[in-house]
Design a protein around this motif. Structure first.
Motif, PDB file in Angstrom:
ATOM      1  N   LEU A  37     -11.446   3.270  -5.602  1.00 37.05           N
ATOM      2  CA  LEU A  37     -12.184   2.097  -6.076  1.00 37.05           C
ATOM      3  C   LEU A  37     -11.280   0.872  -6.183  1.00 37.05           C
ATOM      4  CD1 LEU A  37     -14.443   3.666  -8.856  1.00 37.05           C
ATOM      5  CD2 LEU A  37     -15.216   2.534  -6.764  1.00 37.05           C
ATOM      6  N   GLN A  38     -10.022   1.103  -6.612  1.00 35.54           N
ATOM      7  CA  GLN A  38      -9.097  -0.012  -6.793  1.00 35.54           C
ATOM      8  C   GLN A  38      -8.484  -0.478  -5.473  1.00 35.54           C
ATOM      9  OE1 GLN A  38      -8.772  -1.490  -9.833  1.00 35.54           O
ATOM     10  NE2 GLN A  38     -10.370  -0.025 -10.388  1.00 35.54           N
ATOM     11  N   GLN A  39      -8.414   0.430  -4.491  1.00 38.88           N
ATOM     12  CA  GLN A  39      -7.817   0.102  -3.196  1.00 38.88           C
ATOM     13  C   GLN A  39      -8.819   0.436  -2.084  1.00 38.88           C
ATOM     14  OE1 GLN A  39      -4.789  -1.356  -3.006  1.00 38.88           O
ATOM     15  NE2 GLN A  39      -4.638  -1.263  -5.235  1.00 38.88           N
ATOM     16  N   GLU A  58       0.824  -1.219   0.000  1.00 42.65           N
ATOM     17  CA  GLU A  58       0.000   0.000   0.000  1.00 42.65           C
ATOM     18  C   GLU A  58       0.846   1.252   0.000  1.00 42.65           C
ATOM     19  OE1 GLU A  58      -3.006   2.073   3.143  1.00 42.65           O
ATOM     20  OE2 GLU A  58      -3.374  -0.031   2.659  1.00 42.65           O
ATOM     21  N   PHE A  83     -10.673   6.880  -8.690  1.00 40.99           N
ATOM     22  CA  PHE A  83     -10.247   5.615  -9.291  1.00 40.99           C
ATOM     23  C   PHE A  83      -9.380   4.818  -8.316  1.00 40.99           C
ATOM     24  CE2 PHE A  83      -7.039   3.186 -11.647  1.00 40.99           C
ATOM     25  CZ  PHE A  83      -7.856   2.343 -12.377  1.00 40.99           C
ATOM     26  N   TYR A  84      -8.456   5.516  -7.638  1.00 41.87           N
ATOM     27  CA  TYR A  84      -7.586   4.850  -6.670  1.00 41.87           C
ATOM     28  C   TYR A  84      -8.407   4.255  -5.530  1.00 41.87           C
ATOM     29  CZ  TYR A  84      -3.725   4.077  -3.414  1.00 41.87           C
ATOM     30  OH  TYR A  84      -2.824   3.507  -2.545  1.00 41.87           O
ATOM     31  N   GLU A 126     -21.950   2.995 -10.977  1.00 45.00           N
ATOM     32  CA  GLU A 126     -21.109   2.561 -12.076  1.00 45.00           C
ATOM     33  C   GLU A 126     -21.355   3.415 -13.314  1.00 45.00           C
ATOM     34  OE1 GLU A 126     -21.669  -1.573 -12.698  1.00 45.00           O
ATOM     35  OE2 GLU A 126     -20.831  -2.141 -10.764  1.00 45.00           O
ATOM     36  N   ARG A 128     -19.311   2.594  -6.860  1.00 45.12           N
ATOM     37  CA  ARG A 128     -19.832   1.286  -6.458  1.00 45.12           C
ATOM     38  C   ARG A 128     -21.337   1.173  -6.689  1.00 45.12           C
ATOM     39  NH1 ARG A 128     -16.411   2.155  -1.969  1.00 45.12           N
ATOM     40  NH2 ARG A 128     -18.209   2.854  -0.748  1.00 45.12           N
TER      41      ARG A 128
END
Length: 198
Positions: A36-38, A3, A33-34, A154, A151
């Motif tokens: 959502l990915q993490q 992380e 975006f970050y 979308e 989430r």
């Protein structure tokens, strides 16, 4: 990837985006975006890292504008005109700080503000701290809200429509910087009317 390493990559990306004078995508998009990915990363950590990186990038942008202002590319008369803005900012530090804080919290792009501020060669400390605080607040909201919206909904923006809006808005903002340098600030600040600088 750990992380911490991902946060460093995020910081680098945010710094580069904010050091660009124009045509950089909004930072909040990268942060959403970050997030959502993490999803395990704390929003305050993302916002804090991004706010530091964004402030550093914008200060680099302002310093680049300062170098332009001090160079032979800017006429002495225009340079003196820009100094009027700097003197006005220094003479109203508290009001300027509050105005910069409100601007930083807003979703308005800040590249034009730092370009104009750098051209005026006003003290960067008066802009850096309120910008950092404002961006920390707005980035926290962007991370939490963006991740939630992504989430739940979308949603995807139309690439063509979004691209056209982005290019047009950046061109208009750059035109705003040019107009900023064309105002006779000595007359404007004393008479409260904008007069063109010739």
């Amino acid at each position: 990837m750990p992380e911490f390493s991902l946060l460093l990559l995020l910081a680098g990306g945010v710094f580069v985006l904010n050091a660009m004078p124009a045509f950089a995508p909004p930072t909040w998009m990268l942060l959403a975006f970050y997030a959502l990915q993490q999803p395990g990363t704390a929003p305050l950590a993302i916002a804090g890292v991004a706010a530091v990186a964004a402030t550093g990038g914008r200060l680099m942008l302002a310093r680049s504008a300062q170098r332009i202002s001090a160079s032979r590319w800017m006429r002495p008369a225009m340079r003196a005109n820009m100094h009027e803005v700097a003197d006005a900012i220094k003479g109203h530090e508290r009001a300027s700080t509050l105005a910069f804080l409100a601007f930083a919290i807003s979703p308005l792009p800040s590249n034009v503000l730092f370009l104009a501020y750098g051209l005026a060669r006003a003290p960067l400390r008066l802009l850096a701290w309120p910008f950092f605080v404002g961006r920390f607040i707005s980035y926290t909201v962007a991370v939490i809200g963006g991740a939630y919206a992504g989430r739940q909904l979308e949603l995807q923006l139309s690439g063509l429509a979004g691209g056209i809006y982005f290019v047009v808005s950046q061109c208009l903002l750059l035109a705003g910087v040019w107009l900023f340098t064309r105002i006779n600030w000595r007359q404007a600040l004393r008479s409260r009317w904008l007069r063109w600088w010739h």
